[in-house]
Design an enzyme around this catalytic site. Structure first.
Site, short mmCIF file in Angstrom:
data_model
loop_
_atom_site.label_atom_id
_atom_site.label_comp_id
_atom_site.label_asym_id
_atom_site.label_seq_id
_atom_site.Cartn_x
_atom_site.Cartn_y
_atom_site.Cartn_z
N TYR A 1 105.19 98.42 49.60
CA TYR A 1 104.91 98.08 51.00
C TYR A 1 105.94 98.62 51.99
O TYR A 1 106.18 98.02 53.03
CB TYR A 1 104.78 96.55 51.19
CG TYR A 1 104.18 95.83 50.01
CD1 TYR A 1 102.87 96.10 49.60
CD2 TYR A 1 104.90 94.89 49.29
CE1 TYR A 1 102.30 95.45 48.52
CE2 TYR A 1 104.34 94.23 48.20
CZ TYR A 1 103.05 94.52 47.81
OH TYR A 1 102.51 93.88 46.74
N HIS A 2 106.52 99.79 51.69
CA HIS A 2 107.59 100.32 52.53
C HIS A 2 107.13 101.51 53.37
O HIS A 2 107.79 102.55 53.41
CB HIS A 2 108.79 100.71 51.66
CG HIS A 2 109.41 99.55 50.95
ND1 HIS A 2 110.35 99.69 49.94
CD2 HIS A 2 109.22 98.21 51.10
CE1 HIS A 2 110.71 98.50 49.51
NE2 HIS A 2 110.04 97.58 50.19
N TYR A 3 106.04 101.38 54.05
CA TYR A 3 105.44 102.47 54.82
C TYR A 3 106.36 102.82 56.00
O TYR A 3 106.83 101.94 56.71
CB TYR A 3 104.06 102.07 55.30
CG TYR A 3 103.32 101.22 54.28
CD1 TYR A 3 103.14 101.69 52.97
CD2 TYR A 3 102.86 99.95 54.59
CE1 TYR A 3 102.50 100.91 52.02
CE2 TYR A 3 102.22 99.16 53.65
CZ TYR A 3 102.05 99.65 52.36
OH TYR A 3 101.44 98.87 51.41
#
Length: 634
Positions: free
Chosen positions: A565-567
């Site tokens: 979830y590290h966009y």
């Protein structure tokens, strides 16, 4: 989304947890009251409701604010960056600041650390999905990875797993070397300390020491499973020093430092806005407000306001000074493109007249971690044990499994490309979750695993309540780049997300080496002592490959391509000479006056760690730069 539907959707985890806890009460004898906090299980539930209502009452204070037609600053997105930025800008009592959030209020139920998986299933999540691929996400429904993003006050700091890391000093030095003055590690270190309120007792005391007085709480979480203890000891037995990975040297193993305090998730909303509720009248917060466009004069190239959909109608709100977009690495590029800023050819294709031809939506980056499943003889986190009289009582005492951030307990960093250098730049992170995919149905649903693959791999384990755990090998400096594109000119439609995982061959190579590093830890005495062993099940799509070979693990990675979830990176920071840059070093959009971006979108390269902390840094630094540019210095 209307206020009514938002309130209903955001209440679901509250109701679900209350019902689960109540069912837990029914499953035990009334004489088991000594397990509760108040020696009475019903009083425990009443305390849970009391805390929840107190938080909702605090959130409701925003409802009394009337939306003005003009503000000095408009901040779009009340996520990690937006809450911090609005709080800092409104420190000037002469500035009127508006903070807009598409989602609804944060609730106490959301802030129980263990429920991180469940939040992804509700409407406080934007529920994005990548476009189908034949190269990655192969174990997921329709070969599409779920990409959660927070649609709630606090944004993804309410959905994430609360894992706190600064990253490596080299991350920020590289940003500066790319033509971004003021972003070297030496430059940004004071901003870490400004927002940090570290309660880590053994943090490095030297030049990289943490801040102790900021708004964002950081602490170890307790208690820990025997699995977490074994992970830390096995890493040490394999030669990894134990210590503060946010300190002088990142290559360390440690129990997790997390944004948790008083057994509660410490979101950006809680850290920055709750202390101001009902006190700072020049700050207005509007929930359930979807910004559909930034208003830009095409002749003067000046941003002067926004269009926002709220309370069933679309309104125009003007900005005297600036609009700041802090909507995250998916929503920010979508909004910029909807406003006429982006690749001119693509904008014309969807019927939008370009105002500035910029590389918006390119440079998309993420961290992936194809988890490896292990079995063991030690008791692991089991969902059936989390919602009971004892668990709730322990939670109120400040202990027990409900305090564990999504089950994550310990973490380590490796420089596999430079293994002899104790000061090396980490390229792989391992973190351990004290339960398996078979012990928590919410995790399977959140990941979007295909039912037949789950049944083949984990069905028997679930039915037998098998103890197990997961080690996630997270690739920190991937070279692949994806892209965000508009699906249409309608703001309500999700954009197209092309993750492009493994498009660069290096990424699959380092992923396989990370998996092999995780598996090697099982050979250490600490893991042998709890009977830790690899799950001897072959993925159906990889069964033709030799078990545990590099080719098998590569196939495993292409199937279990789990996003962390590290966009980031979709509005890249860089000088005007960089054709890929969208904003300059002061976060001003190139060629457009009075418009900035302040969130993970601006990262030229994703930091080698979990970026929620560095996003606070971006917001704090952005606030100072804005104050300087408008001649306001505290």
């Amino acid at each position: 989304m209307t206020a009514r539907t938002s309130q209903r959707s955001l209440s679901w985890p509250w109701l679900w947890l209350g019902q689960a806890a109540f069912l837990g009460l029914l499953s035990v004898s009334v004489s088991a009251t000594e397990q509760s906090y108040y020696s009475n299980s019903m009083l425990d539930m009443m305390e849970f409701v009391r805390r929840g209502q107190a938080q909702l009452d605090l959130e409701a204070l925003d409802n009394d604010q009337k939306l003005l037609t003009k503000y000095d600053f408009i901040v779009v997105g009340a996520g990690t960056a937006g809450c911090a930025l609005a709080a800092r800008l409104s420190e000037n009592p002469k500035w009127k600041v508006l903070l807009l959030e598409a989602g609804g209020p944060e609730s106490y139920a959301m802030d129980m650390p263990i429920v991180a998986h469940y939040l992804q299933l509700g409407e406080m999540n934007w529920k994005y999905r990548t476009e189908p691929s034949a190269s990655y996400c192969l174990a997921m429904n329709n070969n599409r990875c779920n990409w959660p993003r927070g649609k709630v006050m606090g944004g993804s700091s309410v959905l994430n797993y609360m894992m706190y890391t600064r990253g490596s000093r080299r991350d920020y030095d590289r940003w500066a070397e790319l033509g971004n003055p003021g972003w070297s590690y030496r430059d940004v270190l004071p901003y870490f300390r400004k927002y940090e309120a570290s309660n880590i007792p053994d943090a490095d005391p030297g030049p990289t020491r943490p801040g102790r007085q900021g708004p964002v709480k950081i602490s170890y979480t307790e208690p820990r499973t025997r699995i977490a203890d074994a992970f830390v000891r096995a890493s040490q037995e394999a030669g990894m020093p134990r210590g503060d990975y946010n300190g002088e040297t990142q290559l360390r193993v440690s129990y997790l430092q997390a944004n948790v305090y008083n057994e509660t998730r410490w979101s950006s909303n809680r850290a920055y806005l709750y202390p101001l509720k009902g006190k700072r009248t020049n700050l207005h917060v509007k929930k359930n407000a979807l910004v559909t466009k930034v208003l830009i004069d095409p002749q003067t190239k000046t941003a002067y306001g926004i269009m926002v959909q709220t309370e069933g109608r679309v309104q125009k709100v003007l900005a005297r000074r600036e609009v700041v977009v802090s909507a995250g690495a998916i929503n920010t590029p979508q909004l910029l493109m909807l406003s006429g800023l982006g690749p001119a050819k693509h904008l014309r294709e969807v019927g939008i007249k370009p105002i500035a031809d910029l590389a918006v939506g390119f440079n998309l980056q993420d961290h992936i971690a194809p988890a490896v499943s292990m079995l063991c003889n030690a008791t692991s986190l089991q969902i059936r044990e989390m919602f009971s009289v004892k668990a709730l009582g322990d939670y109120f005492r400040g202990r027990g499994p409900l305090r564990t951030p999504g089950g994550v307990e310990a973490i380590s960093f490796y420089a596999l490309d430079d293994p002899k250098n104790p000061q090396g730049w980490a390229d792989v992170e391992l973190f351990v979750v004290g339960g398996g995919l078979q012990t928590n149905v919410a995790l399977r649903l959140a990941l979007g695993l295909r039912p037949e693959i789950y049944e083949d791999m984990f069905g028997d384990l679930e039915r037998s309540n098998a103890n197990g755990f997961l080690i996630f090998p997270m690739v920190l400096r991937a070279k692949s780049r994806g892209r965000i594109k508009l699906r249409s000119r309608r703001p309500q439609e999700h954009p197209l997300i092309y993750a492009n995982y493994f498009s660069h061959p290096y990424d699959l190579n380092i992923t396989v080496r990370g998996i092999e590093q995780a598996v090697r830890l099982l050979e250490e005495p600490a893991f042998r002592a709890i009977g830790a062993r690899l799950l001897e099940k072959r993925l159906p799509g990889c069964s033709h490959l030799r078990w545990r070979s590099s080719d098998y693990w590569a196939c495993h990675a292409r199937h279990f391509t789990f996003t962390i979830y590290h966009y980031s990176g979709t509005a890249k920071m860089g000088p005007s000479s960089d054709p890929a840059a969208v904003v300059d070093a002061r976060l001003r959009v190139h060629g457009i006056r009075n418009l900035r971006v302040a969130d993970a979108s601006i990262m030229p390269h994703l930091i080698s760690g979990h970026p929620n902390g560095p996003v606070y840094l971006i917001a704090e630094k952005a606030a100072d730069m804005i104050k300087q540019d408008h001649n306001y210095v505290l």
